[in-house]
Design a protein around this motif. Sequence first.
Motif, PDB file in Angstrom:
ATOM      1  N   ILE A 154     -33.510   2.311  56.401  1.00  0.00           N
ATOM      2  CA  ILE A 154     -33.105   1.102  55.676  1.00  0.00           C
ATOM      3  C   ILE A 154     -33.960   0.924  54.430  1.00  0.00           C
ATOM      4  CG2 ILE A 154     -32.961  -1.421  55.777  1.00  0.00           C
ATOM      5  CD1 ILE A 154     -30.725  -0.068  57.321  1.00  0.00           C
ATOM      6  N   ASN A 155     -35.259   1.174  54.543  1.00  0.00           N
ATOM      7  CA  ASN A 155     -36.149   1.065  53.384  1.00  0.00           C
ATOM      8  C   ASN A 155     -35.816   2.114  52.321  1.00  0.00           C
ATOM      9  OD1 ASN A 155     -37.659  -1.160  54.179  1.00  0.00           O
ATOM     10  ND2 ASN A 155     -39.066   0.078  55.393  1.00  0.00           N
ATOM     11  N   ARG A 156     -35.373   3.292  52.744  1.00  0.00           N
ATOM     12  CA  ARG A 156     -34.965   4.319  51.780  1.00  0.00           C
ATOM     13  C   ARG A 156     -33.762   3.853  50.969  1.00  0.00           C
ATOM     14  NH1 ARG A 156     -33.952   9.458  55.301  1.00  0.00           N
ATOM     15  NH2 ARG A 156     -33.437  10.399  53.291  1.00  0.00           N
ATOM     16  N   PHE A 157     -32.844   3.158  51.625  1.00  0.00           N
ATOM     17  CA  PHE A 157     -31.669   2.652  50.920  1.00  0.00           C
ATOM     18  C   PHE A 157     -32.057   1.633  49.842  1.00  0.00           C
ATOM     19  CE2 PHE A 157     -29.137   3.349  55.089  1.00  0.00           C
ATOM     20  CZ  PHE A 157     -28.898   4.665  54.751  1.00  0.00           C
ATOM     21  N   LYS A 158     -33.202   1.015  49.994  1.00  0.00           N
ATOM     22  CA  LYS A 158     -33.648  -0.015  49.051  1.00  0.00           C
ATOM     23  C   LYS A 158     -34.368   0.557  47.833  1.00  0.00           C
ATOM     24  CE  LYS A 158     -34.204  -3.494  52.705  1.00  0.00           C
ATOM     25  NZ  LYS A 158     -35.171  -4.356  53.441  1.00  0.00           N
ATOM     26  N   ASN A 159     -34.552   1.870  47.786  1.00  0.00           N
ATOM     27  CA  ASN A 159     -35.297   2.513  46.699  1.00  0.00           C
ATOM     28  C   ASN A 159     -34.523   2.412  45.381  1.00  0.00           C
ATOM     29  OD1 ASN A 159     -36.732   4.186  44.954  1.00  0.00           O
ATOM     30  ND2 ASN A 159     -36.974   5.833  46.438  1.00  0.00           N
ATOM     31  N   ALA A 160     -34.925   1.474  44.520  1.00  0.00           N
ATOM     32  CA  ALA A 160     -34.213   1.219  43.264  1.00  0.00           C
ATOM     33  C   ALA A 160     -34.372   2.363  42.266  1.00  0.00           C
ATOM     34  CB  ALA A 160     -34.714  -0.080  42.640  1.00  0.00           C
ATOM     35  N   TYR A 161     -35.410   3.164  42.429  1.00  0.00           N
ATOM     36  CA  TYR A 161     -35.642   4.266  41.495  1.00  0.00           C
ATOM     37  C   TYR A 161     -34.554   5.333  41.593  1.00  0.00           C
ATOM     38  CZ  TYR A 161     -40.289   2.380  40.552  1.00  0.00           C
ATOM     39  OH  TYR A 161     -41.323   1.569  40.172  1.00  0.00           O
ATOM     40  N   LEU A 162     -33.871   5.396  42.736  1.00  0.00           N
ATOM     41  CA  LEU A 162     -32.847   6.426  42.914  1.00  0.00           C
ATOM     42  C   LEU A 162     -31.578   6.146  42.123  1.00  0.00           C
ATOM     43  CD1 LEU A 162     -33.123   7.119  46.757  1.00  0.00           C
ATOM     44  CD2 LEU A 162     -34.002   8.507  44.887  1.00  0.00           C
ATOM     45  N   LYS A 163     -31.300   4.865  41.881  1.00  0.00           N
ATOM     46  CA  LYS A 163     -30.054   4.479  41.190  1.00  0.00           C
ATOM     47  C   LYS A 163     -28.862   5.255  41.774  1.00  0.00           C
ATOM     48  CE  LYS A 163     -32.236   3.134  36.824  1.00  0.00           C
ATOM     49  NZ  LYS A 163     -32.355   1.760  37.258  1.00  0.00           N
ATOM     50  N   ASP A 164     -28.726   5.163  43.073  1.00  0.00           N
ATOM     51  CA  ASP A 164     -27.711   5.927  43.803  1.00  0.00           C
ATOM     52  C   ASP A 164     -26.392   5.150  43.785  1.00  0.00           C
ATOM     53  OD1 ASP A 164     -26.757   8.030  45.242  1.00  0.00           O
ATOM     54  OD2 ASP A 164     -27.802   7.556  47.097  1.00  0.00           O
ATOM     55  N   GLN A 165     -25.408   5.659  43.079  1.00  0.00           N
ATOM     56  CA  GLN A 165     -24.151   4.937  42.884  1.00  0.00           C
ATOM     57  C   GLN A 165     -23.306   4.911  44.160  1.00  0.00           C
ATOM     58  OE1 GLN A 165     -22.764   7.149  39.360  1.00  0.00           O
ATOM     59  NE2 GLN A 165     -22.846   5.205  38.261  1.00  0.00           N
ATOM     60  N   VAL A 166     -22.676   3.780  44.402  1.00  0.00           N
ATOM     61  CA  VAL A 166     -21.826   3.663  45.588  1.00  0.00           C
ATOM     62  C   VAL A 166     -20.660   4.652  45.513  1.00  0.00           C
ATOM     63  CG1 VAL A 166     -22.438   1.242  45.983  1.00  0.00           C
ATOM     64  CG2 VAL A 166     -20.427   1.767  44.608  1.00  0.00           C
ATOM     65  N   PHE A 167     -20.191   4.984  44.294  1.00  0.00           N
ATOM     66  CA  PHE A 167     -19.092   5.942  44.152  1.00  0.00           C
ATOM     67  C   PHE A 167     -19.510   7.316  44.677  1.00  0.00           C
ATOM     68  CE2 PHE A 167     -18.259   3.235  40.180  1.00  0.00           C
ATOM     69  CZ  PHE A 167     -17.445   2.379  40.884  1.00  0.00           C
ATOM     70  N   ARG A 168     -20.738   7.722  44.372  1.00  0.00           N
ATOM     71  CA  ARG A 168     -21.220   9.036  44.814  1.00  0.00           C
ATOM     72  C   ARG A 168     -21.300   9.089  46.332  1.00  0.00           C
ATOM     73  NH1 ARG A 168     -25.246  12.055  46.830  1.00  0.00           N
ATOM     74  NH2 ARG A 168     -26.412  10.212  47.468  1.00  0.00           N
ATOM     75  N   VAL A 169     -21.859   8.048  46.928  1.00  0.00           N
ATOM     76  CA  VAL A 169     -22.067   8.040  48.377  1.00  0.00           C
ATOM     77  C   VAL A 169     -20.741   7.908  49.126  1.00  0.00           C
ATOM     78  CG1 VAL A 169     -23.240   6.858  50.286  1.00  0.00           C
ATOM     79  CG2 VAL A 169     -24.380   7.077  48.067  1.00  0.00           C
ATOM     80  N   GLY A 170     -19.798   7.206  48.543  1.00  0.00           N
ATOM     81  CA  GLY A 170     -18.520   6.979  49.218  1.00  0.00           C
ATOM     82  C   GLY A 170     -17.467   8.043  48.980  1.00  0.00           C
ATOM     83  N   ARG A 171     -17.707   8.948  48.061  1.00  0.00           N
ATOM     84  CA  ARG A 171     -16.667   9.900  47.659  1.00  0.00           C
ATOM     85  C   ARG A 171     -16.185  10.754  48.833  1.00  0.00           C
ATOM     86  NH1 ARG A 171     -20.703  13.566  43.951  1.00  0.00           N
ATOM     87  NH2 ARG A 171     -21.884  14.518  45.664  1.00  0.00           N
ATOM     88  N   ASP A 172     -14.943  11.198  48.705  1.00  0.00           N
ATOM     89  CA  ASP A 172     -14.264  11.992  49.734  1.00  0.00           C
ATOM     90  C   ASP A 172     -14.195  11.267  51.080  1.00  0.00           C
ATOM     91  OD1 ASP A 172     -12.971  13.924  51.146  1.00  0.00           O
ATOM     92  OD2 ASP A 172     -14.534  15.449  50.978  1.00  0.00           O
ATOM     93  N   PRO A 173     -13.550  10.098  51.095  1.00  0.00           N
ATOM     94  CA  PRO A 173     -13.446   9.363  52.363  1.00  0.00           C
ATOM     95  C   PRO A 173     -12.595  10.069  53.412  1.00  0.00           C
ATOM     96  CG  PRO A 173     -12.089   8.331  50.672  1.00  0.00           C
ATOM     97  CD  PRO A 173     -12.924   9.371  49.973  1.00  0.00           C
ATOM     98  N   VAL A 174     -11.732  11.003  53.004  1.00  0.00           N
ATOM     99  CA  VAL A 174     -10.955  11.763  53.990  1.00  0.00           C
ATOM    100  C   VAL A 174     -11.900  12.519  54.917  1.00  0.00           C
ATOM    101  CG1 VAL A 174      -9.368  13.696  54.308  1.00  0.00           C
ATOM    102  CG2 VAL A 174      -8.876  11.967  52.575  1.00  0.00           C
ATOM    103  N   ARG A 175     -12.918  13.137  54.349  1.00  0.00           N
ATOM    104  CA  ARG A 175     -13.891  13.869  55.164  1.00  0.00           C
ATOM    105  C   ARG A 175     -14.798  12.909  55.934  1.00  0.00           C
ATOM    106  NH1 ARG A 175     -19.113  15.574  53.862  1.00  0.00           N
ATOM    107  NH2 ARG A 175     -18.774  15.120  51.659  1.00  0.00           N
ATOM    108  N   LYS A 176     -15.241  11.862  55.273  1.00  0.00           N
ATOM    109  CA  LYS A 176     -16.220  10.975  55.894  1.00  0.00           C
ATOM    110  C   LYS A 176     -15.623  10.107  56.990  1.00  0.00           C
ATOM    111  CE  LYS A 176     -19.238  11.325  51.958  1.00  0.00           C
ATOM    112  NZ  LYS A 176     -19.640  10.858  50.642  1.00  0.00           N
ATOM    113  N   LEU A 177     -14.315   9.938  56.964  1.00  0.00           N
ATOM    114  CA  LEU A 177     -13.630   9.184  58.008  1.00  0.00           C
ATOM    115  C   LEU A 177     -12.970  10.092  59.051  1.00  0.00           C
ATOM    116  CD1 LEU A 177     -11.972   6.531  55.670  1.00  0.00           C
ATOM    117  CD2 LEU A 177     -13.701   6.024  57.404  1.00  0.00           C
ATOM    118  N   SER A 178     -13.189  11.379  58.935  1.00  0.00           N
ATOM    119  CA  SER A 178     -12.552  12.317  59.864  1.00  0.00           C
ATOM    120  C   SER A 178     -13.179  12.226  61.255  1.00  0.00           C
ATOM    121  CB  SER A 178     -12.654  13.751  59.339  1.00  0.00           C
ATOM    122  OG  SER A 178     -14.001  14.183  59.303  1.00  0.00           O
ATOM    123  N   GLY A 179     -12.495  12.792  62.227  1.00  0.00           N
ATOM    124  CA  GLY A 179     -12.842  12.581  63.626  1.00  0.00           C
ATOM    125  C   GLY A 179     -14.181  13.105  64.077  1.00  0.00           C
TER     126      GLY A 179
END
Length: 384
Positions: free
Chosen positions: A277-302
């Motif tokens: 959870i603390n890693r997710f709070k790291n503002a220096y990463l500027k980790d875009q939600v689009f990057r993390v969420g991309r390819d939902p077909v794979r990420k929602l697969s069984g």
Amino acid sequence: MKAVHFGAGNIGRGFIGYLLRKSGYEVTFVDIADSLVDNINKYGEYTVITLSTTQNKEKIEDVKAVSLKDIPSLEKVVLDADLITTSLGANNLKSTGNTLKGILKKRAKTNPKPLDIIACENALMATDMLKDAIFEGENSEFREYLDKSVGFPNSAVDRIVPNVDMKKELPIDVAVEDFYEWDIEKNKVKVNDGIKGAEYVEKLSPFLERKLFLLNGAHATIAYLGYLKKYEFIHEAIKDDFIQKVAIGFHSEAVKALSIKHKMDIDSLTRYSKKIINRFKNAYLKDQVFRVGRDPVRKLSGHDRLITPLNLCYELKLEYGNIICGIAAGFLFDYDGDEKAKQIQQGIKANGIKKTICDITGLAVENPLNAKIAEKYEELKNNL
């Protein structure tokens, strides 16, 4: 020792290649992008920039690259390798296995020294997928060579390597978070048992699922909810009270399931959860939600990061409401720049949400979990 790494992207350069060079390996990257291959060969080095409360820069020198399309050069490096690793996406493992198969057949006749092949992907038992592709349809002689001379250890890898918008001295420099973890199946290694920074473990599945659930699953949940609430970065989304509550709840549900299934210490899992959870709070990463969420077909697969912990909680008769929330949010991820997201939205429009849930996750329409995801989907759609 010589290593060949398939996938010269951020993970390849900023994590796997980084650790292999620090361990003394000669590293050759393989990639399909000509510009990336050309730049690696042009500069022969790059800088890994670690982002935490301060920036730390570390130069990685004496690296090379070959194009995936340059078969003669690819054959040359694979025939002489002691280690082959990948970070090119689980969807590409079958084609990579088919490419390696032909070269390994030549190696069986020309080079008797053993080697290890390790897939470093965000998927459960990814090396097994690669191994299956290499073994598929082969005769007993080649299979015997592989069994005798090639190690196929599975691994669990963990490092966030976002596309940070920052000034770099070279175009192939890469920014990473300060945390990393690379767990490798000890009993399947033939020769590469001294990679610095890697942990060799007797039983890998607990580490794979811990990472898949608590890092990847929660990360995707934050991204999908963050997208719905119009946040740009993960560190912004996790500060949202609702999203943080869901993420922590996701962890709580998954921790209980992991502790029961693998008999893992719940206090240790809880400490790991807080670290994530603390890693997710790291503002220096500027980790875009689009990057993390991309390819939902794979990420929602069984068999991926969201449905797997859901099914486990359901089987163990544990709570799973926060995991359901992350999954439902994934079906609302309609980012225009993602073809897989468009595919899901087209499915919902044509067939309805329950049929689309079935098609993507494998949860039958009559499965009660399908109904719960559909119900939460409508709730989020109407209220966020």
